[in-house]
Design a protein around this motif. Structure first.
Motif, mmCIF file in Angstrom:
data_model
loop_
_atom_site.group_PDB
_atom_site.id
_atom_site.type_symbol
_atom_site.label_atom_id
_atom_site.label_comp_id
_atom_site.label_asym_id
_atom_site.label_seq_id
_atom_site.Cartn_x
_atom_site.Cartn_y
_atom_site.Cartn_z
ATOM 1 N N LYS A 210 15.334 14.984 2.047
ATOM 2 C CA LYS A 210 16.442 15.284 1.137
ATOM 3 C C LYS A 210 16.502 14.265 0.004
ATOM 4 O O LYS A 210 16.733 14.623 -1.158
ATOM 5 C CB LYS A 210 17.761 15.277 1.908
ATOM 6 C CG LYS A 210 17.907 16.446 2.878
ATOM 7 C CD LYS A 210 19.211 16.361 3.657
ATOM 8 C CE LYS A 210 19.347 17.521 4.640
ATOM 9 N NZ LYS A 210 20.584 17.429 5.455
ATOM 10 N N GLY A 211 16.274 13.001 0.345
ATOM 11 C CA GLY A 211 16.368 11.946 -0.659
ATOM 12 C C GLY A 211 15.253 11.994 -1.683
ATOM 13 O O GLY A 211 15.448 11.605 -2.846
ATOM 14 N N THR A 212 14.067 12.440 -1.267
ATOM 15 C CA THR A 212 12.927 12.498 -2.193
ATOM 16 C C THR A 212 12.693 13.903 -2.728
ATOM 17 O O THR A 212 11.765 14.132 -3.498
ATOM 18 C CB THR A 212 11.645 12.005 -1.498
ATOM 19 O OG1 THR A 212 11.385 12.811 -0.351
ATOM 20 C CG2 THR A 212 11.791 10.551 -1.058
ATOM 21 N N ALA B 136 0.830 -1.209 0.000
ATOM 22 C CA ALA B 136 0.000 0.000 0.000
ATOM 23 C C ALA B 136 0.858 1.251 0.000
ATOM 24 O O ALA B 136 0.608 2.191 -0.767
ATOM 25 C CB ALA B 136 -0.925 -0.001 1.223
ATOM 26 N N LEU B 137 1.887 1.262 0.836
ATOM 27 C CA LEU B 137 2.763 2.432 0.902
ATOM 28 C C LEU B 137 3.548 2.588 -0.393
ATOM 29 O O LEU B 137 3.746 3.711 -0.877
ATOM 30 C CB LEU B 137 3.714 2.322 2.098
ATOM 31 C CG LEU B 137 4.659 3.509 2.315
ATOM 32 C CD1 LEU B 137 3.897 4.814 2.439
ATOM 33 C CD2 LEU B 137 5.542 3.285 3.542
ATOM 34 N N THR B 138 3.981 1.487 -0.960
ATOM 35 C CA THR B 138 4.698 1.529 -2.242
ATOM 36 C C THR B 138 3.835 2.157 -3.331
ATOM 37 O O THR B 138 4.299 2.996 -4.111
ATOM 38 C CB THR B 138 5.120 0.110 -2.678
ATOM 39 O OG1 THR B 138 5.981 -0.459 -1.703
ATOM 40 C CG2 THR B 138 5.837 0.149 -4.021
ATOM 41 N N GLU B 139 2.559 1.767 -3.361
ATOM 42 C CA GLU B 139 1.645 2.303 -4.363
ATOM 43 C C GLU B 139 1.429 3.799 -4.172
ATOM 44 O O GLU B 139 1.397 4.572 -5.138
ATOM 45 C CB GLU B 139 0.303 1.564 -4.296
ATOM 46 C CG GLU B 139 -0.720 2.022 -5.322
ATOM 47 C CD GLU B 139 -0.251 1.838 -6.748
ATOM 48 O OE1 GLU B 139 -0.702 2.612 -7.626
ATOM 49 O OE2 GLU B 139 0.578 0.934 -7.013
ATOM 50 N N ILE B 140 1.298 4.234 -2.917
ATOM 51 C CA ILE B 140 1.120 5.666 -2.629
ATOM 52 C C ILE B 140 2.350 6.456 -3.078
ATOM 53 O O ILE B 140 2.239 7.529 -3.667
ATOM 54 C CB ILE B 140 0.855 5.882 -1.126
ATOM 55 C CG1 ILE B 140 -0.513 5.299 -0.751
ATOM 56 C CG2 ILE B 140 0.898 7.380 -0.783
ATOM 57 C CD1 ILE B 140 -0.791 5.310 0.739
ATOM 58 N N ILE B 141 3.527 5.917 -2.793
ATOM 59 C CA ILE B 141 4.774 6.586 -3.193
ATOM 60 C C ILE B 141 4.876 6.651 -4.716
ATOM 61 O O ILE B 141 5.266 7.677 -5.284
ATOM 62 C CB ILE B 141 5.992 5.853 -2.588
ATOM 63 C CG1 ILE B 141 5.999 5.997 -1.062
ATOM 64 C CG2 ILE B 141 7.297 6.416 -3.176
ATOM 65 C CD1 ILE B 141 7.060 5.162 -0.376
ATOM 66 N N LYS B 142 4.500 5.562 -5.401
ATOM 67 C CA LYS B 142 4.522 5.546 -6.871
ATOM 68 C C LYS B 142 3.613 6.623 -7.441
ATOM 69 O O LYS B 142 3.973 7.308 -8.414
ATOM 70 C CB LYS B 142 4.089 4.170 -7.391
ATOM 71 C CG LYS B 142 5.132 3.082 -7.269
ATOM 72 C CD LYS B 142 4.592 1.779 -7.845
ATOM 73 C CE LYS B 142 5.642 0.681 -7.786
ATOM 74 N NZ LYS B 142 5.112 -0.618 -8.317
ATOM 75 N N PHE C 44 12.068 9.862 -6.430
ATOM 76 C CA PHE C 44 12.825 8.721 -5.904
ATOM 77 C C PHE C 44 12.679 7.569 -6.886
ATOM 78 O O PHE C 44 11.617 7.382 -7.488
ATOM 79 C CB PHE C 44 12.290 8.309 -4.525
ATOM 80 C CG PHE C 44 13.289 7.550 -3.701
ATOM 81 C CD1 PHE C 44 14.345 8.212 -3.071
ATOM 82 C CD2 PHE C 44 13.185 6.180 -3.545
ATOM 83 C CE1 PHE C 44 15.264 7.509 -2.301
ATOM 84 C CE2 PHE C 44 14.098 5.467 -2.780
ATOM 85 C CZ PHE C 44 15.142 6.135 -2.158
ATOM 86 N N ASP C 45 13.761 6.788 -7.060
ATOM 87 C CA ASP C 45 13.760 5.728 -8.065
ATOM 88 C C ASP C 45 13.368 4.356 -7.527
ATOM 89 O O ASP C 45 13.143 3.429 -8.309
ATOM 90 C CB ASP C 45 15.146 5.619 -8.715
ATOM 91 C CG ASP C 45 15.511 6.868 -9.501
ATOM 92 O OD1 ASP C 45 14.579 7.508 -10.043
ATOM 93 O OD2 ASP C 45 16.710 7.203 -9.565
ATOM 94 N N TYR C 46 13.297 4.210 -6.202
ATOM 95 C CA TYR C 46 13.040 2.888 -5.626
ATOM 96 C C TYR C 46 11.904 2.949 -4.603
ATOM 97 O O TYR C 46 12.128 2.899 -3.389
ATOM 98 C CB TYR C 46 14.315 2.350 -4.971
ATOM 99 C CG TYR C 46 15.523 2.382 -5.870
ATOM 100 C CD1 TYR C 46 15.724 1.383 -6.829
ATOM 101 C CD2 TYR C 46 16.465 3.413 -5.788
ATOM 102 C CE1 TYR C 46 16.830 1.408 -7.667
ATOM 103 C CE2 TYR C 46 17.566 3.447 -6.625
ATOM 104 C CZ TYR C 46 17.749 2.442 -7.558
ATOM 105 O OH TYR C 46 18.839 2.471 -8.388
ATOM 106 N N PRO C 47 10.651 3.073 -5.065
ATOM 107 C CA PRO C 47 9.520 3.236 -4.155
ATOM 108 C C PRO C 47 9.327 2.069 -3.178
ATOM 109 O O PRO C 47 9.009 2.285 -2.006
ATOM 110 C CB PRO C 47 8.324 3.368 -5.095
ATOM 111 C CG PRO C 47 8.778 2.796 -6.394
ATOM 112 C CD PRO C 47 10.235 3.082 -6.476
ATOM 113 N N ALA C 48 9.522 0.842 -3.645
ATOM 114 C CA ALA C 48 9.333 -0.320 -2.766
ATOM 115 C C ALA C 48 10.379 -0.340 -1.655
ATOM 116 O O ALA C 48 10.066 -0.628 -0.490
ATOM 117 C CB ALA C 48 9.396 -1.614 -3.581
ATOM 118 N N ALA C 49 11.624 -0.035 -2.002
ATOM 119 C CA ALA C 49 12.687 -0.001 -1.000
ATOM 120 C C ALA C 49 12.441 1.112 0.015
ATOM 121 O O ALA C 49 12.634 0.927 1.219
ATOM 122 C CB ALA C 49 14.039 0.201 -1.688
ATOM 123 N N LEU C 50 11.997 2.264 -0.480
ATOM 124 C CA LEU C 50 11.699 3.391 0.402
ATOM 125 C C LEU C 50 10.575 3.028 1.364
ATOM 126 O O LEU C 50 10.653 3.317 2.567
ATOM 127 C CB LEU C 50 11.307 4.614 -0.423
ATOM 128 C CG LEU C 50 10.951 5.882 0.359
ATOM 129 C CD1 LEU C 50 12.140 6.355 1.189
ATOM 130 C CD2 LEU C 50 10.495 6.988 -0.595
#
Length: 233
Positions: free
Chosen positions: A210-212, A151-157, A167-173
């Motif tokens: 900073k990262g995002t 769910a969080l990965t999808e929101i970030i995407k 950010f290039d790695y939503p699942a990792a984040l």
């Protein structure tokens, strides 16, 4: 012909309903039995036979629903915190709401789940060993992270697609954030004072912003969640 097929299907479903309800009742009886046994017994000392006896069903019936005692425990944890986790999962579909608002709501659901878990374990901690509590906490944290990560990965995407998150790695984040939040909410694997928890969260927020490349202060809502301070109890 089409009407006949539809009617036959409805009849088949109707005929299966009593059996489905019966199976659900037995399923919950098994979970209830383990939950009751855990109130004054150590996990490693509880057998499948005892769970079956407590549930009032045959031992063989247990294996129709669960392959092992560990699977019963996993299902019990899932059932106990199903509502807040379900709420969190539904947030991913609300694309009209800002991803940051939905992330805040997701973390609130995570907190609600954690509070429920802590209260339940505190009520039986007098009869539960430290080893058992640690095992339960580990199971709980693993469940929360694995359930909320998609769910969080999808929101970030979605935030990335809208250009609000970079950010290039939503699942990792998502995984990194959930692990830190879950550990700090639970505070049993790495007990910390309130000040230490605050420092960790401030560091996480700074790193994430900073990262995002989001506006500083966007993720400050993470500091508004009350965290349990076990070291001062």
């Amino acid at each position: 012909m089409r009407t006949t097929i539809t009617t036959d299907n409805h009849r088949k479903v109707a005929s299966l309903m009593p059996e489905l309800k019966k199976n659900e009742k037995k399923y919950n009886l098994i979970l209830d039995a383990l939950q009751q046994l855990l109130e004054d017994r150590k996990i490693q000392n509880i057998s499948v036979s005892e769970i079956a006896q407590k549930a009032g069903i045959g031992k063989g019936s247990i294996y129709y629903y669960f392959p092992s005692k560990e699977a019963i425990l996993d299902a019990l944890i899932e059932r106990s915190y199903e509502q807040p986790l379900s709420t969190a999962k539904n947030l991913a579909a609300q694309t009209d709401v800002s991803p940051f608002v939905r992330m805040a709501m997701l973390f609130q659901a995570c907190q609600n789940s954690s509070v429920a878990f802590i209260k339940q374990n505190d009520s039986s901690s007098g009869s539960t060993s430290a080893q058992d509590l640690a095992f339960l906490h580990q199971k709980y944290l693993s469940h929360v992270v694995s359930e909320l990560k998609p769910a969080l990965t999808e929101i970030i995407k979605q935030g990335i697609d809208k250009g609000e998150i970079h950010f290039d790695y939503p699942a990792a984040l998502a995984e990194i954030v959930l692990i830190v939040i879950a550990v700090k909410l639970d505070n049993s694997l790495l007990p910390s004072t309130a000040a230490e928890t605050l420092d960790t969260l401030q560091g996480l927020i700074s790193l994430l912003e900073k990262g995002t490349r989001v506006t500083p202060g966007t993720l400050s809502y993470l500091l508004m969640t009350p965290y349990r301070d076990q070291t001062e109890e």
